[in-house]
Scaffold this motif. Sequence first.
Motif, mmCIF file in Angstrom:
data_model
loop_
_atom_site.group_PDB
_atom_site.id
_atom_site.type_symbol
_atom_site.label_atom_id
_atom_site.label_comp_id
_atom_site.label_asym_id
_atom_site.label_seq_id
_atom_site.Cartn_x
_atom_site.Cartn_y
_atom_site.Cartn_z
ATOM 1 N N VAL A 1 4.327 -0.932 -7.350
ATOM 2 C CA VAL A 1 2.970 -0.495 -7.694
ATOM 3 C C VAL A 1 2.461 0.452 -6.609
ATOM 4 O O VAL A 1 3.077 0.608 -5.553
ATOM 5 N N ARG A 2 1.342 1.077 -6.890
ATOM 6 C CA ARG A 2 0.744 1.954 -5.883
ATOM 7 C C ARG A 2 0.021 1.124 -4.843
ATOM 8 O O ARG A 2 -0.709 0.197 -5.172
ATOM 9 N N GLY A 3 0.235 1.488 -3.573
ATOM 10 C CA GLY A 3 -0.492 0.857 -2.486
ATOM 11 C C GLY A 3 -1.702 1.695 -2.122
ATOM 12 O O GLY A 3 -2.240 2.437 -2.953
ATOM 13 N N GLU A 4 -2.117 1.604 -0.882
ATOM 14 C CA GLU A 4 -3.285 2.363 -0.442
ATOM 15 C C GLU A 4 -2.989 3.855 -0.394
ATOM 16 O O GLU A 4 -3.858 4.677 -0.705
ATOM 17 N N TRP A 5 -1.766 4.227 0.025
ATOM 18 C CA TRP A 5 -1.404 5.643 0.009
ATOM 19 C C TRP A 5 0.085 5.889 -0.301
ATOM 20 O O TRP A 5 0.509 7.017 -0.518
ATOM 21 N N HIS A 6 0.867 4.807 -0.352
ATOM 22 C CA HIS A 6 2.292 4.919 -0.667
ATOM 23 C C HIS A 6 2.591 3.863 -1.742
ATOM 24 O O HIS A 6 1.674 3.399 -2.415
ATOM 25 N N ILE A 7 3.845 3.477 -1.914
ATOM 26 C CA ILE A 7 4.177 2.451 -2.894
ATOM 27 C C ILE A 7 4.118 1.070 -2.247
ATOM 28 O O ILE A 7 4.165 0.932 -1.017
ATOM 29 N N ALA A 8 4.032 0.055 -3.072
ATOM 30 C CA ALA A 8 4.068 -1.339 -2.619
ATOM 31 C C ALA A 8 5.042 -2.097 -3.514
ATOM 32 O O ALA A 8 5.102 -1.848 -4.718
ATOM 33 N N TRP A 9 5.795 -2.992 -2.914
ATOM 34 C CA TRP A 9 6.784 -3.772 -3.651
ATOM 35 C C TRP A 9 6.281 -5.181 -3.917
ATOM 36 O O TRP A 9 5.768 -5.851 -3.010
ATOM 37 N N LEU A 10 6.462 -5.657 -5.143
ATOM 38 C CA LEU A 10 6.142 -7.031 -5.516
ATOM 39 C C LEU A 10 7.422 -7.692 -5.996
ATOM 40 O O LEU A 10 8.084 -7.174 -6.908
ATOM 41 N N LEU A 11 7.783 -8.813 -5.399
ATOM 42 C CA LEU A 11 8.959 -9.559 -5.842
ATOM 43 C C LEU A 11 8.628 -11.042 -5.884
ATOM 44 O O LEU A 11 8.043 -11.578 -4.927
ATOM 45 N N THR B 1 -1.529 2.248 9.362
ATOM 46 C CA THR B 1 -1.846 3.162 8.270
ATOM 47 C C THR B 1 -2.140 2.453 6.958
ATOM 48 O O THR B 1 -2.597 3.102 6.006
ATOM 49 N N THR B 2 -1.878 1.158 6.869
ATOM 50 C CA THR B 2 -2.176 0.419 5.641
ATOM 51 C C THR B 2 -2.501 -1.031 5.959
ATOM 52 O O THR B 2 -1.934 -1.612 6.895
ATOM 53 N N SER B 3 -3.386 -1.595 5.192
ATOM 54 C CA SER B 3 -3.705 -3.023 5.326
ATOM 55 C C SER B 3 -3.042 -3.827 4.212
ATOM 56 O O SER B 3 -3.229 -5.041 4.134
#
Length: 271
Positions: free
Chosen positions: A138-148, A201-203
């Motif tokens: 999914v989209r993160g704050e400015w890059h992608i984020a992984w959910l597993l 850069t991301t929380s």
Amino acid sequence: MCWSGEASTVLAATGIAGAAYSALKKDPEPLALWVCLLYFASMESLQAVAYSVLNQCDSPLNQVMTMFGYLHITFQPFFINAVALYFMPKDSAKIIAPWAYFGCFVAAILMLIQLYPFSWAGHCALGRPLCGEVLCTVRGEWHIAWLLPTNGIGNSMADNATLGRGYIGYPMMAFFIPSLYGSWRFILFSWVAGPWLASLTTSNINEWPAVWCLFSIGLVLAIIKTPLRYHLHVGDPWWMMIWKWWKRRKAAREPVAEAAGAATLAKEPAE
């Protein structure tokens, strides 16, 4: 700031081209450096593909790219240790390497075990890196984020960043063990330019690993293409110096013992 699939593609192409140039030029760069660059560039290639199906959690391609992202992280310690060993004295690195790679193998097995939904292990605690209810990028704050939907092994360490928030094998083999065997300069630099900078850069804890992987391409490029490389070499740690001294002393004693034994036999009267 907002990253994109196009940006990931450009960065992946830069990393792959840099690795190819480093490997094929007249005076090739060390194998450990360009292979590590190629490996992290391949991660950015995966992320570029993932952008085409971002947030589409029912998409097979999205799920496959998410799984490949996890597997890529699983085997990263092998490449990190290869670079860490490069900055060690060659004779010491040759001794340490089999043990270091065995530790990476164990760490990889631990991460793979955390993928399987054992009924007794429960579900990962939300708030741990990579943990989600579904398999999805999914989209993160400015890059992608992984959910597993990983299992709950390691939940007791979910609040401990030093222990990888439950993925203890990764920080052990990517940071602690290389520092212990002496390659502390490279590990300090990779920690500052990787997880520490990514955390600024991301929380989003699920986005953090992807950002870290992105920064790793720049990290390896900096090592290959700038004078920084010459400042990351280290000498032997104290325990290796003691071990080498003991080996030299033992080797020096053996000829003396053999000579003494031969002299004793020569003095014995023939029957």
